[in-house]
Each structure stands twice: as structure tokens, then as C-alpha cells.
Write an enzyme that holds these catalytic residues in place. Sequence first.
Site, PDB file in Angstrom:
ATOM      1  N   PRO A   1      -7.028  -4.745   2.828  1.00 53.58           N
ATOM      2  CA  PRO A   1      -7.273  -3.393   2.746  1.00 53.58           C
ATOM      3  C   PRO A   1      -6.281  -2.474   2.397  1.00 53.58           C
ATOM      4  CG  PRO A   1      -7.377  -4.174   5.311  1.00 53.58           C
ATOM      5  CD  PRO A   1      -6.773  -5.386   4.301  1.00 53.58           C
ATOM      6  N   GLU A   2      -6.104  -2.229   0.957  1.00 50.10           N
ATOM      7  CA  GLU A   2      -5.426  -1.189   0.705  1.00 50.10           C
ATOM      8  C   GLU A   2      -6.264  -0.122   0.028  1.00 50.10           C
ATOM      9  OE1 GLU A   2      -1.425  -1.927  -0.887  1.00 50.10           O
ATOM     10  OE2 GLU A   2      -1.400  -3.637  -0.165  1.00 50.10           O
TER      11      GLU A   2
ATOM     12  N   LYS B   1      -6.223   4.701   3.991  1.00 48.86           N
ATOM     13  CA  LYS B   1      -7.001   3.651   4.167  1.00 48.86           C
ATOM     14  C   LYS B   1      -8.350   3.852   5.215  1.00 48.86           C
ATOM     15  CE  LYS B   1      -2.579   1.339   3.159  1.00 48.86           C
ATOM     16  NZ  LYS B   1      -1.429   1.138   3.958  1.00 48.86           N
TER      17      LYS B   1
ATOM     18  N   ARG C   1       9.162  -5.255   5.580  1.00 49.36           N
ATOM     19  CA  ARG C   1       8.074  -5.821   4.931  1.00 49.36           C
ATOM     20  C   ARG C   1       8.495  -6.722   3.548  1.00 49.36           C
ATOM     21  NH1 ARG C   1       3.644  -2.804   5.993  1.00 49.36           N
ATOM     22  NH2 ARG C   1       2.334  -4.551   5.668  1.00 49.36           N
TER      23      ARG C   1
END
Length: 253
Positions: free
Chosen positions: A2-3, A53, A238
Site C-alpha cells: 500500500p502506497e 494512504k 529506508r
Amino acid sequence: MPELPEVELARRALRRWMRGATIVRTAAWDRAVVRGALALVGRTVRDVGRRGKWLRVELDRGLVFAHLGMTGDFSARAPETPRLRWERARIDLTRGGKETSVRYVDPRRFGRIVAAREDIAPWRKLGPDLLLEGIDEAHVARVLAKRRGPIKAALLDQRIFAGVGNILANEALFRARIDPRRPSRALSLADLRALARALHAVIGKALRNGSWIRAYGHAGEPCPRCDTRLAHTIVAGRTTTFCPRCQRRSRGE
DNA sequence: CTCTATGTTTAATT
DNA sequence: GAATTAAACATAGA
């Protein structure tokens, strides 16, 4: 997965399944994922919205917010379908005499479902959404000029670019040929424009279900543009993949 | 067993 | 106070 694009697809699916339908039954199995009670029987779904989101289900009375975390996903099943593997909640609805059971599945349990009477804090804090408002370049330029950290960190800041996640940020920077480690404040207006275009292009492609991931996760493989080996590094905590040759620290170098 | 993971929040640090 | 970073969260899969 999910983005912004995946969440937008989830929104469209939920709208298809739920809009105009009345809730007849709910269940929740995980207090960490489903915060508070889902006391929603009898409510009717007006519409399903999204910002960044986050999903926002508008009822005739009240709201339901949902975030898919890392591994969340909604699907529609027949009501008699048994509990799915990793199913954390279900909302069953009726419309035109037909019942649909909407299931929320989330192995890793970073997602959230929360019923509320008004907008919750995480929703209110979200900045402009790429699909809803687009990018106000002058405004973003002012915000970036005040930041110290790398541009990739700014891209991940939901107050500035609601909906951009790690892969989207990675791909947009690759397309715009900008080094992810470059300081936000060092970006020119031309860089920003290229970045905005890249974001829109990548989101558009993802929504059309095309393959859009060209760099992320391909460290060590040849750059699709110049054949240089793609590099791996950590930016803003990240995973980051980039091309050391075509993503430069400054334009025209 | 070890390592990594598309997200957010919070505490610690600058 | 603002911005930034690291750690924590929970679990699967390679």
C-alpha cells in the site's frame, strides 16, 4: 502493497462494494488493529474517500478510517465465507437484497481500522495529496528550502507529500534523475518540476496496473538508462536503490 | 538462525 | 520549538 496508488485502488473497490449499502453485521478479532468498537449496524455508507494512504468511509452517521499499514488488504466475499487467514475484521452489508462481506486481512498488523464521529488526528495532519490537489510547486519549494535532510526524507513526509511511500519516492527520484541523498534545500525549481512530473507519471502507471518499478529492489543490476550498476544504500532509514551515474547530486553535472 | 520488509509513532538527539 | 534519526511495533518469507 500500500502506497498511494494501491490505496486509491482499494478506495475504488470499497466504494463499489459499499456505497449505498447498509451495514448488517461487523466483527473484529484484533484490538491492536481495530481500535474501539465497530458498532455500525444499521448505518448506511455514503461514500469512500482517501487522502494519502488513509481511507475514510463516510456513513450516514459517523466515519470509519482505515490504514493498510505494510500488508493490509480489503476484499469482498460471500457472507458465508469462513474467516480468512490473517483476517482481522469484517463488515457485512446489504444493498438491493444482496449481501456482501468486506474482509480486512493484515498479516503483519501494522494497519488500523477505527470508527469515529469526526476526523481523527492522523487524517487531519495529512498534507496535499498528489491526486487530490497535485503539487503546488511554489509552496513545496518554500517548504523544502527550510529543511536540512535529504530530499527522499521530505518525499516520505506525509505532511508534504501525502501518499508517497518508500517505493514511490525511490522511483520518482530515479525518473527525475535526482540523487536521493541530495539536501532538500539544494533542489532547483527545475528539479522540483521534474520530480512532480515523475511522481505523477509513476502514480499514473501504477493505477493502470502497468509495471512501474524500474529501480527499487534492483540493486546490483544494470541501470535501465545507462547500464551502470544500481547502488543500494539507506536514506532516511529506508532501503534505497539508485543509479550513481544518472542520479546526480546537482543538475548538469 | 539471520536478515529484510511498500508504514507510522514515539523517544532521543541535534 | 522544529527537524531529524533510531528504535519499536509484529510477523512472514527468503
